[in-house]
Each structure stands twice: as C-alpha cells, then as structure tokens.
Write an enzyme that holds these catalytic residues in place. Structure first.
Site, short mmCIF file in Angstrom:
data_model
loop_
_atom_site.label_atom_id
_atom_site.label_comp_id
_atom_site.label_asym_id
_atom_site.label_seq_id
_atom_site.Cartn_x
_atom_site.Cartn_y
_atom_site.Cartn_z
N CYS A 2 -2.96 -83.43 -49.34
CA CYS A 2 -3.54 -82.11 -49.52
C CYS A 2 -4.58 -82.23 -50.60
O CYS A 2 -4.29 -82.10 -51.78
CB CYS A 2 -2.50 -81.04 -49.88
SG CYS A 2 -3.25 -79.42 -49.96
N GLU A 104 -8.01 -80.97 -43.38
CA GLU A 104 -7.89 -82.39 -43.06
C GLU A 104 -9.27 -82.85 -42.62
O GLU A 104 -10.11 -82.04 -42.27
CB GLU A 104 -6.85 -82.60 -41.93
CG GLU A 104 -5.46 -82.10 -42.25
CD GLU A 104 -4.76 -82.94 -43.32
OE1 GLU A 104 -5.32 -83.98 -43.72
OE2 GLU A 104 -3.68 -82.53 -43.75
#
Length: 228
Positions: A2, A104
């Site tokens: 993350c 992502e």
DNA sequence: CCAGACGTTGTT
DNA sequence: GTCTGG
DNA sequence: CCAGACGTTGTT
DNA sequence: GTCTGG
C-alpha cells in the site's frame, strides 16, 4: 503493498462515520503519498475518538533520526507483533486510517498505469488497520506518524500485487482501537485476518498516469470506459 | 561485552 | 528501547 | 508507491 | 543501483 491511497471525504463526513471529534478542515484528496500528512482515528485513554493528522511513515520512539520513517510505510500483519519498530505501537498505538481507495500499479508499455481499488460505491469510506507513534527529535520537536498494516492480497487484487492493506470491517473498529493498551496481542492479530472475501474490492483503471497532476483531481476517479 | 540494526516491496 | 551478530 | 538525486568548498 | 523526499 500500500504505497498510495485516496480519501475522497471531508472531515465532517469522517466525524460522522467514525463517531470521532476533530478533523475540521480536512478536504478530499486523491493521491496521498508516503511522507504526507493524512487523517488517523485514535481512541484516547478516556473520552471520544479523535481525528488527527499524522505523517505517513512510522518513526519509532527510540529513533535517533526521523529518516527511518521512509521505510516504515507498511507493516506486515504476519510479523508486526515481533518487529522492534512495531511491537510497542501494536500494544498501545493502534489506529484507523480512513480511505476510500488504494492504488496498484501496472506497467503498460514501460509506463506505470495506476488502478484504483475501492468498495462497492467508490466514495464509501473504509478503514485501513494502522499503527501510530509519537516521536520527539533531540531538539524536542514532536512528530506524529503512522504506518499501514498489509496482508496477502485477495482475489481482486492478486492479479496486480501479492500484498494489500488490511481493511477492517466496521464491526471490528472498536476492538482494534480499544483498550488503549493490551498485553495479549493474539486477539488483535486475529482482527487482521478477515480481510478476504468479506471485503470485495473493485479495481478500475484511472484515467491519468502516475504523478500526472490530474491524478489529484476527482475526475480521474471515474472508471474508464470498457475497452472493446 | 559493544556495534549495529530496527522495514517492505518488487526485481534480479 | 531492544534484539541480534560478532 | 514514484520521482529525482546521487557533492563539496567556500562565501554570503 | 540506491537513497531521499513527497
């Protein structure tokens, strides 16, 4: 992983969702990077939850230099109870990190293309499992920091990356935040497990490249048309 | 004992 | 501060 | 996570 | 290649 996320919410909305005080002046953001300040939800020893701005990248209380925070943006759920940097924060510095999505990255023709992962409704606020710390420099300057706990990627995210942030269902928020300090860590680790299946995530390609200034604008959150 | 690390991700 | 490696 | 730097001396 | 800054 993350390494970047978004929070499409005002402070007022966060107050309502997390039943917390503070956070006035918080405006929606779509490209929150390590090193930046972002809201966290804390439970004080007594009294209500509070919303505070902390810097992403946990600096342990014993650090001599704040630079260590640059490599403390994530903590693995599998090892967080053992790592010197996270052991104490797990016992006494748990927090929620409000978000509406995380990014992502996909390499397309040598360029990095961001995808946004969010809940059923793109503007739904959810909570990453986080840890926070208060650090004082040798000169006495105080720095409040946090990290985001990661786990194995679920079905939706796995095609992109093998790790994802732990998303805590609302029913676990109270247990994660309190009591303020614990001696037994196992029940906490258990809370980090149910991310999978319980939290269906939708991934959409964002209509701007990485670090395109437009990525900071809400228009980029709108899903692209399906390609034919 | 002291010195040095203390982290994750992704890529090779 | 605490743990590991030498 | 990505982008951008990656250095020292001496002078203000 | 690796580190720092955002």
């Amino acid at each position: 992983m993350c390494g970047r996320f978004c929070l499409d919410s005002t402070g007022q909305t966060l107050q309502r969702i997390f039943k917390a005080e503070g956070g006035d002046g918080i405006v929606p953001r779509y490209n929150i990077a390590p090193g930046q300040q972002s809201p966290v939800v804390l439970q004080g020893r007594k009294g209500p939850r509070s919303i505070r701005m902390h810097k992403w990248g946990l600096v342990p209380h014993w650090a001599k230099d704040a630079k260590i925070g640059h490599r403390m943006i994530n903590a693995r759920a599998e090892t967080v109870a053992e790592k010197p940097s996270f052991r104490q924060p797990l016992k006494s510095g748990r927090c929620l990190v409000p978000a509406t999505g995380f990014y992502e990255w996909q390499a397309i023709d040598g360029a990095k293309q961001p995808w946004l992962f969010h809940l059923d409704r793109r503007e739904t606020v959810f909570a990453f499992a986080g840890l926070h710390e208060r650090w004082a420099s040798p000169e006495g300057e105080v720095l409040n920091t946090f990290t985001i706990i990661t786990t194995e990627a679920n079905e939706q995210v796995r095609p992109f990356h093998h790790r994802m942030p732990v998303i805590l269902p609302e029913m676990t928020w109270h247990a994660w935040l309190s009591p303020a300090a614990v001696t037994q860590v196992e029940p906490l680790i258990q809370l980090l497990q149910p991310w999978s299946g319980r939290t269906p995530i939708t991934g959409n390609r964002v209509s701007a490249r990485v670090n395109d200034p437009r990525l900071d604008q809400p228009e980029c959150m709108v899903p692209l048309q399906e390609e034919s």
